[in-house]
Design a protein around this motif. Structure first.
Motif, PDB file in Angstrom:
ATOM      1  N   LEU A  22      61.152  -4.290 -12.732  1.00 33.02           N
ATOM      2  CA  LEU A  22      62.442  -3.939 -13.324  1.00 33.02           C
ATOM      3  C   LEU A  22      62.232  -3.224 -14.654  1.00 33.02           C
ATOM      4  N   SER A  23      61.353  -3.752 -15.476  1.00 37.45           N
ATOM      5  CA  SER A  23      61.109  -3.157 -16.785  1.00 37.45           C
ATOM      6  C   SER A  23      60.654  -1.713 -16.653  1.00 37.45           C
ATOM      7  N   ALA A  24      59.744  -1.459 -15.714  1.00 37.66           N
ATOM      8  CA  ALA A  24      59.223  -0.101 -15.540  1.00 37.66           C
ATOM      9  C   ALA A  24      60.317   0.872 -15.124  1.00 37.66           C
ATOM     10  N   LEU A  25      61.233   0.427 -14.239  1.00 39.56           N
ATOM     11  CA  LEU A  25      62.270   1.350 -13.777  1.00 39.56           C
ATOM     12  C   LEU A  25      63.356   1.533 -14.836  1.00 39.56           C
ATOM     13  N   PHE A  26      63.696   0.474 -15.590  1.00 38.14           N
ATOM     14  CA  PHE A  26      64.634   0.658 -16.696  1.00 38.14           C
ATOM     15  C   PHE A  26      64.073   1.638 -17.730  1.00 38.14           C
ATOM     16  N   ALA A  27      62.772   1.652 -17.886  1.00 38.61           N
ATOM     17  CA  ALA A  27      62.158   2.531 -18.877  1.00 38.61           C
ATOM     18  C   ALA A  27      62.016   3.959 -18.384  1.00 38.61           C
ATOM     19  N   ASP A  28      62.220   4.193 -17.096  1.00 41.72           N
ATOM     20  CA  ASP A  28      62.016   5.514 -16.502  1.00 41.72           C
ATOM     21  C   ASP A  28      63.314   6.314 -16.538  1.00 41.72           C
ATOM     22  N   PRO A  29      63.409   7.354 -17.361  1.00 43.72           N
ATOM     23  CA  PRO A  29      64.666   8.119 -17.449  1.00 43.72           C
ATOM     24  C   PRO A  29      64.971   8.926 -16.206  1.00 43.72           C
ATOM     25  N   ALA A  30      64.015   9.052 -15.289  1.00 39.85           N
ATOM     26  CA  ALA A  30      64.245   9.843 -14.079  1.00 39.85           C
ATOM     27  C   ALA A  30      65.106   9.113 -13.060  1.00 39.85           C
ATOM     28  N   CYS A  31      65.198   7.791 -13.157  1.00 41.18           N
ATOM     29  CA  CYS A  31      65.959   7.024 -12.171  1.00 41.18           C
ATOM     30  C   CYS A  31      67.448   7.349 -12.267  1.00 41.18           C
ATOM     31  N   GLN A  32      68.063   7.632 -11.129  1.00 39.82           N
ATOM     32  CA  GLN A  32      69.469   8.019 -11.077  1.00 39.82           C
ATOM     33  C   GLN A  32      70.297   6.920 -10.399  1.00 39.82           C
ATOM     34  N   VAL A  33      71.425   6.569 -11.050  1.00 42.64           N
ATOM     35  CA  VAL A  33      72.299   5.517 -10.520  1.00 42.64           C
ATOM     36  C   VAL A  33      73.745   6.020 -10.561  1.00 42.64           C
ATOM     37  N   PRO A  34      74.230   6.609  -9.479  1.00 42.60           N
ATOM     38  CA  PRO A  34      75.635   7.045  -9.459  1.00 42.60           C
ATOM     39  C   PRO A  34      76.576   5.868  -9.282  1.00 42.60           C
ATOM     40  N   ALA A  35      77.870   6.146  -9.396  1.00 42.61           N
ATOM     41  CA  ALA A  35      78.875   5.096  -9.224  1.00 42.61           C
ATOM     42  C   ALA A  35      78.849   4.571  -7.793  1.00 42.61           C
ATOM     43  N   ARG A  36      79.143   3.291  -7.661  1.00 45.58           N
ATOM     44  CA  ARG A  36      79.171   2.703  -6.326  1.00 45.58           C
ATOM     45  C   ARG A  36      80.421   3.159  -5.582  1.00 45.58           C
ATOM     46  N   HIS A  37      80.351   3.115  -4.262  1.00 50.09           N
ATOM     47  CA  HIS A  37      81.482   3.444  -3.401  1.00 50.09           C
ATOM     48  C   HIS A  37      82.102   2.148  -2.883  1.00 50.09           C
ATOM     49  N   VAL A  38      83.429   2.113  -2.821  1.00 52.73           N
ATOM     50  CA  VAL A  38      84.132   0.937  -2.315  1.00 52.73           C
ATOM     51  C   VAL A  38      85.056   1.377  -1.178  1.00 52.73           C
ATOM     52  N   HIS A  39      84.923   0.717  -0.049  1.00 53.05           N
ATOM     53  CA  HIS A  39      85.746   1.058   1.115  1.00 53.05           C
ATOM     54  C   HIS A  39      86.397  -0.208   1.673  1.00 53.05           C
ATOM     55  N   GLU A  40      87.641  -0.092   2.095  1.00 50.68           N
ATOM     56  CA  GLU A  40      88.334  -1.195   2.751  1.00 50.68           C
ATOM     57  C   GLU A  40      88.546  -0.856   4.222  1.00 50.68           C
ATOM     58  N   ILE A  41      88.187  -1.806   5.074  1.00 54.01           N
ATOM     59  CA  ILE A  41      88.288  -1.621   6.520  1.00 54.01           C
ATOM     60  C   ILE A  41      89.314  -2.624   7.037  1.00 54.01           C
ATOM     61  N   ALA A  42      90.403  -2.114   7.556  1.00 59.40           N
ATOM     62  CA  ALA A  42      91.514  -2.971   7.964  1.00 59.40           C
ATOM     63  C   ALA A  42      91.110  -3.920   9.085  1.00 59.40           C
ATOM     64  N   ALA A  43      91.656  -5.130   9.027  1.00 60.56           N
ATOM     65  CA  ALA A  43      91.427  -6.112  10.088  1.00 60.56           C
ATOM     66  C   ALA A  43      92.407  -5.851  11.227  1.00 60.56           C
ATOM     67  N   PRO A  44      91.944  -5.904  12.461  1.00 59.13           N
ATOM     68  CA  PRO A  44      92.850  -5.587  13.588  1.00 59.13           C
ATOM     69  C   PRO A  44      93.999  -6.568  13.737  1.00 59.13           C
ATOM     70  N   ASP A  45      93.849  -7.795  13.227  1.00 62.70           N
ATOM     71  CA  ASP A  45      94.908  -8.781  13.376  1.00 62.70           C
ATOM     72  C   ASP A  45      95.830  -8.834  12.162  1.00 62.70           C
ATOM     73  N   GLY A  46      95.684  -7.875  11.240  1.00 61.99           N
ATOM     74  CA  GLY A  46      96.520  -7.863  10.050  1.00 61.99           C
ATOM     75  C   GLY A  46      96.061  -8.800   8.963  1.00 61.99           C
ATOM     76  N   GLY A  47      94.934  -9.420   9.145  1.00 65.20           N
ATOM     77  CA  GLY A  47      94.392 -10.314   8.135  1.00 65.20           C
ATOM     78  C   GLY A  47      93.770  -9.559   6.977  1.00 65.20           C
ATOM     79  N   PRO A  48      93.070 -10.278   6.075  1.00 66.18           N
ATOM     80  CA  PRO A  48      92.465  -9.602   4.925  1.00 66.18           C
ATOM     81  C   PRO A  48      91.419  -8.601   5.369  1.00 66.18           C
TER      82      PRO A  48
END
Length: 312
Positions: A22-48
């Motif tokens: 972890l320390s080595a990768l935090f120290a590496d400026p080349a590592c790229q971390v874009p924003a996470r993606h969030v998706h909602e998939i509807a339940a067929p029975d109308g549930g959560p």
């Protein structure tokens, strides 16, 4: 493509190797971390609905990885865990799949390792007494993670359920730790050199008035605006550090004190990347009190996944 189940994933992530990774990768400026993606998939029975989180990160010329975490609130009624995760690692040049591994083990072990990594800069060098709040998977890993970087001699465990605190203490004793349940939270906080919180609390548990001088407070659980583990006094007369600046936008532990003027963005001393790159100092005096707030980052997942793939 290699495949690692939960046991095989965990076997490749001992904290003595994971924390330096972890320390080595935090120290590496080349590592790229874009924003996470969030998706909602509807339940067929109308549930959560099923909520799916996609968290990518890559190191150009080496590896590209994506953690997929699926949260299914309706699983309780099905007799299934509510959260499932997997990690896919690819060659960042050719796109060839390299490995599929257990996402839950990646997440829990890198989370504990990030707290221990921060402690190498922020906890007093002679920190021997560790208090853990919580009894979940991450909480159970914290003593081993901290013991990899500090001379931990005693561990106390607090939880809302005394039975669960006692059970975790017994498990830690079986691992060789001098551990016991802590029935009195205030007394346990005042005793500890390091207080590490890994709970789902929505109201503060730790009060700043309880914290001892020179102590280190590690806040893991508050990863949404609605969650809190520490009261405002925990942030007064202290030195504040975060894993990433995203913590200032996501964590209820910080959003509340920011809104009330207890702290300002200027009070942030450094991120974990700043500490690992040695562009900002950690603990500067023997008696100062430090706070580390983490919300997690896909960089940590990538570091862990690369370690699993290399070792397997």
């Amino acid at each position: 493509m290699k495949t690692f189940d939960a046991a095989a994933t965990a076997a490749q992530l001992p904290f003595e190797r994971l924390i330096p990774a972890l320390s080595a990768l935090f120290a590496d400026p080349a590592c790229q971390v874009p924003a996470r993606h969030v998706h909602e998939i509807a339940a067929p029975d109308g549930g959560p609905p099923l909520t799916s989180l996609l968290m990518p990160a890559w190191l150009p010329g080496r590896c590209y990885g994506v953690k997929i975490v699926n949260i299914a609130p309706g699983n309780a009624a099905r007799g299934l865990p509510g959260l499932h995760g997997a990690y896919l690692l690819f060659d960042a040049v050719t796109g060839v799949p390299l490995a599929l591994m257990d996402g839950d083990e990646i997440t829990s072990r890198r989370t504990a390792a990030a707290s221990a990594l921060a402690a190498t800069y922020l906890a007093r060098p002679d920190a021997r007494w560790l208090l853990v709040l919580g009894t979940g998977r991450v909480a159970s890993l914290l003593p081993a993670a901290y013991a990899a970087v500090r001379p931990i001699e005693e561990v106390r465990v607090w939880a809302r359920s005394p039975d669960k605190a006692q059970a975790l203490a017994e498990s830690l004793r079986a691992q060789g730790f001098a551990a016991e349940a802590a029935p009195d939270l205030a007394a346990a906080v005042a005793w500890a050199h390091v207080v590490s919180c890994a709970t789902l609390a929505r109201e503060p548990l730790v009060q700043g008035a309880w914290l001892a001088p020179a102590s280190h407070l590690d806040l893991i659980g508050s990863f949404t605006p609605e969650m809190r583990e520490a009261d405002d006094d925990c942030f007064r007369n202290t030195e504040l550090f975060v894993d990433t600046e995203e913590a200032l936008r996501k964590s209820g532990d910080l959003l509340g004190p920011l809104a009330r003027g207890v702290i300002t963005p200027a009070d942030l001393r450094a991120t974990l990347a700043d500490l690992c790159r040695r562009t900002a100092p950690g603990r500067r005096t023997a008696m100062e009190r430090t706070v580390f707030k983490s919300v997690g980052t896909a960089l940590e997942d990538l570091a862990a996944a690369m370690l699993v793939q290399a070792g397997g």
